[in-house]
Design an enzyme around this catalytic site. Structure first.
Site, mmCIF file in Angstrom:
data_model
loop_
_atom_site.group_PDB
_atom_site.id
_atom_site.type_symbol
_atom_site.label_atom_id
_atom_site.label_comp_id
_atom_site.label_asym_id
_atom_site.label_seq_id
_atom_site.Cartn_x
_atom_site.Cartn_y
_atom_site.Cartn_z
ATOM 1 N N GLY A 1 -85.506 15.576 -43.000
ATOM 2 C CA GLY A 1 -84.325 15.663 -43.868
ATOM 3 C C GLY A 1 -83.304 14.632 -43.423
ATOM 4 O O GLY A 1 -83.647 13.627 -42.778
ATOM 5 N N PHE A 2 -82.031 14.900 -43.691
ATOM 6 C CA PHE A 2 -80.984 13.919 -43.372
ATOM 7 C C PHE A 2 -80.912 13.641 -41.870
ATOM 8 O O PHE A 2 -80.815 12.496 -41.448
ATOM 9 C CB PHE A 2 -79.631 14.410 -43.882
ATOM 10 C CG PHE A 2 -79.496 14.265 -45.365
ATOM 11 C CD1 PHE A 2 -79.155 13.044 -45.926
ATOM 12 C CD2 PHE A 2 -79.725 15.343 -46.205
ATOM 13 C CE1 PHE A 2 -79.041 12.900 -47.296
ATOM 14 C CE2 PHE A 2 -79.619 15.211 -47.581
ATOM 15 C CZ PHE A 2 -79.276 13.987 -48.123
ATOM 16 N N GLY A 3 -80.975 14.714 -41.052
ATOM 17 C CA GLY A 3 -80.863 14.542 -39.604
ATOM 18 C C GLY A 3 -82.097 13.869 -39.023
ATOM 19 O O GLY A 3 -81.994 12.939 -38.215
ATOM 20 N N VAL B 1 -94.464 23.534 -38.661
ATOM 21 C CA VAL B 1 -94.359 23.982 -37.265
ATOM 22 C C VAL B 1 -94.165 25.494 -37.274
ATOM 23 O O VAL B 1 -93.296 26.012 -37.983
ATOM 24 C CB VAL B 1 -93.187 23.280 -36.553
ATOM 25 C CG1 VAL B 1 -92.977 23.855 -35.163
ATOM 26 C CG2 VAL B 1 -93.448 21.783 -36.469
ATOM 27 N N GLU C 1 -70.446 22.332 -58.852
ATOM 28 C CA GLU C 1 -71.165 21.229 -59.503
ATOM 29 C C GLU C 1 -72.179 21.775 -60.514
ATOM 30 O O GLU C 1 -72.315 21.252 -61.615
ATOM 31 C CB GLU C 1 -71.890 20.377 -58.448
ATOM 32 C CG GLU C 1 -70.904 19.605 -57.584
ATOM 33 C CD GLU C 1 -71.560 18.585 -56.642
ATOM 34 O OE1 GLU C 1 -70.830 17.734 -56.138
ATOM 35 O OE2 GLU C 1 -72.775 18.638 -56.424
ATOM 36 N N ASP D 1 -78.173 21.377 -40.169
ATOM 37 C CA ASP D 1 -77.916 22.743 -40.647
ATOM 38 C C ASP D 1 -78.387 23.803 -39.666
ATOM 39 O O ASP D 1 -77.840 24.910 -39.624
ATOM 40 C CB ASP D 1 -78.638 22.979 -41.990
ATOM 41 C CG ASP D 1 -77.937 22.302 -43.152
ATOM 42 O OD1 ASP D 1 -76.933 21.609 -42.910
ATOM 43 O OD2 ASP D 1 -78.398 22.461 -44.307
HETATM 44 C C1 LIG Z 1 -78.065 22.134 -53.639
HETATM 45 C C2 LIG Z 1 -77.458 21.473 -52.429
HETATM 46 C C3 LIG Z 1 -76.412 20.571 -52.578
HETATM 47 C C4 LIG Z 1 -75.840 19.937 -51.462
HETATM 48 N N1 LIG Z 1 -74.827 19.040 -51.635
HETATM 49 C C5 LIG Z 1 -74.334 18.369 -50.557
HETATM 50 C C6 LIG Z 1 -73.330 17.367 -50.706
HETATM 51 O O1 LIG Z 1 -72.883 17.103 -51.832
HETATM 52 N N2 LIG Z 1 -72.902 16.724 -49.603
HETATM 53 C C7 LIG Z 1 -73.401 17.000 -48.352
HETATM 54 O O2 LIG Z 1 -72.973 16.360 -47.361
HETATM 55 N N3 LIG Z 1 -74.328 17.956 -48.182
HETATM 56 C C8 LIG Z 1 -74.812 18.648 -49.247
HETATM 57 N N4 LIG Z 1 -75.762 19.600 -49.076
HETATM 58 C C9 LIG Z 1 -76.181 19.962 -47.704
HETATM 59 C C10 LIG Z 1 -77.168 18.985 -47.129
HETATM 60 O O3 LIG Z 1 -78.242 18.786 -47.995
HETATM 61 C C11 LIG Z 1 -77.650 19.531 -45.803
HETATM 62 O O4 LIG Z 1 -76.525 19.751 -44.975
HETATM 63 C C12 LIG Z 1 -78.575 18.554 -45.118
HETATM 64 O O5 LIG Z 1 -79.753 18.419 -45.878
HETATM 65 C C13 LIG Z 1 -78.911 19.036 -43.708
HETATM 66 O O6 LIG Z 1 -79.735 18.103 -43.101
HETATM 67 P P1 LIG Z 1 -80.821 18.587 -42.043
HETATM 68 O O7 LIG Z 1 -81.474 17.353 -41.533
HETATM 69 O O8 LIG Z 1 -80.218 19.541 -41.098
HETATM 70 O O9 LIG Z 1 -81.865 19.436 -42.900
HETATM 71 P P2 LIG Z 1 -82.654 19.090 -44.228
HETATM 72 O O10 LIG Z 1 -82.148 17.868 -44.881
HETATM 73 O O11 LIG Z 1 -82.681 20.355 -45.011
HETATM 74 O O12 LIG Z 1 -84.128 18.788 -43.702
HETATM 75 C C14 LIG Z 1 -84.879 19.752 -43.032
HETATM 76 C C15 LIG Z 1 -86.344 19.348 -43.103
HETATM 77 O O13 LIG Z 1 -87.076 20.165 -42.195
HETATM 78 C C16 LIG Z 1 -88.292 20.539 -42.791
HETATM 79 N N5 LIG Z 1 -88.737 21.781 -42.148
HETATM 80 C C17 LIG Z 1 -88.082 22.961 -42.088
HETATM 81 N N6 LIG Z 1 -88.814 23.865 -41.402
HETATM 82 C C18 LIG Z 1 -89.933 23.225 -41.011
HETATM 83 C C19 LIG Z 1 -91.097 23.637 -40.280
HETATM 84 N N7 LIG Z 1 -91.222 24.875 -39.784
HETATM 85 N N8 LIG Z 1 -92.091 22.736 -40.091
HETATM 86 C C20 LIG Z 1 -92.001 21.469 -40.577
HETATM 87 N N9 LIG Z 1 -90.919 21.034 -41.288
HETATM 88 C C21 LIG Z 1 -89.911 21.910 -41.491
HETATM 89 C C22 LIG Z 1 -87.955 20.706 -44.259
HETATM 90 O O14 LIG Z 1 -89.115 20.568 -45.063
HETATM 91 C C23 LIG Z 1 -86.941 19.576 -44.478
HETATM 92 O O15 LIG Z 1 -87.557 18.392 -44.941
HETATM 93 C C24 LIG Z 1 -76.342 20.241 -50.173
HETATM 94 C C25 LIG Z 1 -77.402 21.150 -50.024
HETATM 95 C C26 LIG Z 1 -77.957 21.773 -51.142
HETATM 96 C C27 LIG Z 1 -79.100 22.738 -50.962
#
Ligand SMILES: Cc1cc2nc3c(=O)[nH]c(=O)nc-3n(C[C@H](O)[C@H](O)[C@H](O)COP(=O)(O)OP(=O)(O)OC[C@H]3O[C@@H](n4cnc5c(N)ncnc54)[C@H](O)[C@@H]3O)c2cc1C
Length: 416
Positions: free
Chosen positions: A15-17, A81, A172, A302
């Site tokens: 994801g983003f991180g 995982v 939104e 997150d």
């Molecule tokens: C509808 C919606 C609108 C949003 N709008 C905004 C916005 O306008 N601005 C903003 O800044 N943020 C927004 N967000 C929040 C933003 O998307 C999240 O904060 C961001 O994606 C978090 O990044 P991350 O890397 O923590 O997790 P994510 O981007 O969610 O990535 C997590 C990844 O881990 C993978 N994963 C999870 N569990 C496992 C496992 N057990 N095994 C293998 N892979 C796994 C998932 O498949 C995913 O690809 C929004 C979120 C949603 C749902």
């Protein structure tokens, strides 16, 4: 050093991180394995556009293998995982195991139904492509059913759309849905009285956009009202059986559609790890983003519970995940050089949310504003942040078309 002898960094989550971490380690003396259960990165901020038939999934998702084609120190595995042994330093996935020297957990979140099973079973959510497409199919199906329904009470229930959660995603979604109805569905269903349609935004607290400054809250309220969204504040939902919402004051709303955007919690995996968690099931980290007792593990995005200088946990935002990725990589590099890791500090880049055509609210560089300029910034920023030139171009053309012709591209009801 031969590649096999380099420290092995495993990143879970593309994801983003996770993406930011992997990019920033491109020239580091490490070999990287990036793991995700999906083979694509999803731009979640535009998921609601899929739900309201504005975009197709491939325009907001991008294959991970394509993103890292040229990064020689990285391999990708598509796997879920299921467990992590922090002492022995290996992770388990779909029947196989992989050892690590350093681990970055960037597994994101999942929808939090706040323990309400009736809502979990009957509501729609916006968390992945499947749920957004299911929401689109359902919304369009409601219009088809309503067009054949002779009973006016049943018809009104079919045409009542409720979005729960007055944060940016709920706002939104409600704004975009109201516009879909006013600008597009009125043309597709000329024989129907779309005066019967209601779009309701439910918020349990006293304000929508609670985390925004006062002026922007009011601007959001006014912009939504202009788009005929009914805003119900202090409206705490307690039950939804698929046809009727019950609120804590015992009032009821007849509706076949509830879109739940009122909560997020850390991804399911954290519950199986036996580590300390805080609100929303997020993993408590050190100030350096390391897992307490395991300095070789970083938790970001997150899934991480990180308290800011003001005593509040950081919000679940892409900007937080990306800044934490940068800090985790800096700390990892420090550890590799035998230096002390540093505490993470979040720099708030501002706020931005769109409410529909020509309407958005923003706080950038300390300035709050709303309307067309905020909306134009939102459009440019979201197109810029999409991955892949082709996606950017296609989304730009799509939005320009919709803007000029008051249309949306994807009004298809597809069956899984
Ligand atoms: C509808 C919606 C609108 C949003 N709008 C905004 C916005 O306008 N601005 C903003 O800044 N943020 C927004 N967000 C929040 C933003 O998307 C999240 O904060 C961001 O994606 C978090 O990044 P991350 O890397 O923590 O997790 P994510 O981007 O969610 O990535 C997590 C990844 O881990 C993978 N994963 C999870 N569990 C496992 C496992 N057990 N095994 C293998 N892979 C796994 C998932 O498949 C995913 O690809 C929004 C979120 C949603 C749902």
């Amino acid at each position: 050093m031969t590649p096999q002898k380099l420290p092995h960094v495993v990143i879970v989550g593309a994801g983003f991180g996770g993406l930011e971490t992997a990019h920033r380690l491109a020239n580091a003396p490490v070999r990287i394995t990036l793991i995700d259960r999906q083979n694509y990165h999803l731009f979640q901020p535009l998921l609601y556009q899929i739900a309201i038939a504005g975009l197709v999934p491939s325009q907001i998702a991008y294959p991970v293998r394509t993103i890292f084609r040229r990064q020689k120190n990285l391999t990708f595995q598509m796997s879920e995982v299921t467990a992590i042994d922090f002492d022995a330093r290996y992770i388990k996935m779909d029947g196989s195991v992989i050892a690590y020297d350093y681990l970055i957990l960037a597994i994101g979140g999942q929808t939090n139904f706040l323990g309400m099973q009736s809502v979990e079973h009957n509501a729609f959510q916006l968390k992945n492509i499947e749920s957004a497409v299911a929401t689109r199919n359902h919304l369009l199906e409601m219009f088809e059913q309503a067009s054949r329904e002779a009973d006016s009470d049943n018809r009104r229930a079919l045409l009542t759309f409720v979005v729960a959660g007055g944060g940016p995603t709920g706002v939104e979604t409600a704004g975009a849905l109201a516009e879909l109805i006013t600008h597009v569905m009125t043309k597709d269903y000329p024989q129907m009285d779309l005066g019967e349609v209601r779009v309701i935004l439910l918020e349990a607290g006293p304000n929508v956009m609670a985390s925004y400054p006062n002026g922007l809250r009011k601007a959001t309220h006014d912009l939504l009202r202009k788009k005929n969204v009914e805003i119900m504040v202090n409206a705490k939902l307690t039950d939804y059986n698929g046809k009727q919402i019950t609120l804590s004051n015992n009032s009821q709303i007849q509706t076949h559609t509830l879109i739940w955007t009122a909560g997020i919690r850390a991804a399911e995996l954290v519950e199986k790890l036996g580590i300390e968690r805080a609100a929303s099931s997020r993993v408590v980290t050190e100030a350096t983003l390391q897992l307490p007792g395991h300095p070789e593990v970083f938790v970001i995005g997150d899934a991480a519970y990180f308290v800011n200088g003001n005593g509040q946990p950081l919000p679940m935002l892409a900007t937080v995940a990306q800044q934490q990725a940068k800090a985790a990589v800096n700390n990892l590099r420090k550890i590799l050089r035998d230096e002390k890791p540093e505490a993470f500090h979040y720099k708030d880049p501002g706020l931005l949310a769109t409410i529909g055509r020509n309407a958005a609210v923003a706080r950038i560089w300390g300035l709050s504003f709303s309307g067309f300029i905020a909306w134009a910034i939102w459009v440019v920023l979201h197109i810029y942040r999409l991955i892949g030139f082709r996606n950017r171009l296609v989304v730009l053309i799509n939005w320009a078309w919709d803007y000029l012709f008051y249309d949306t591209q994807v009004r298809l009801i597809t069956k899984e």
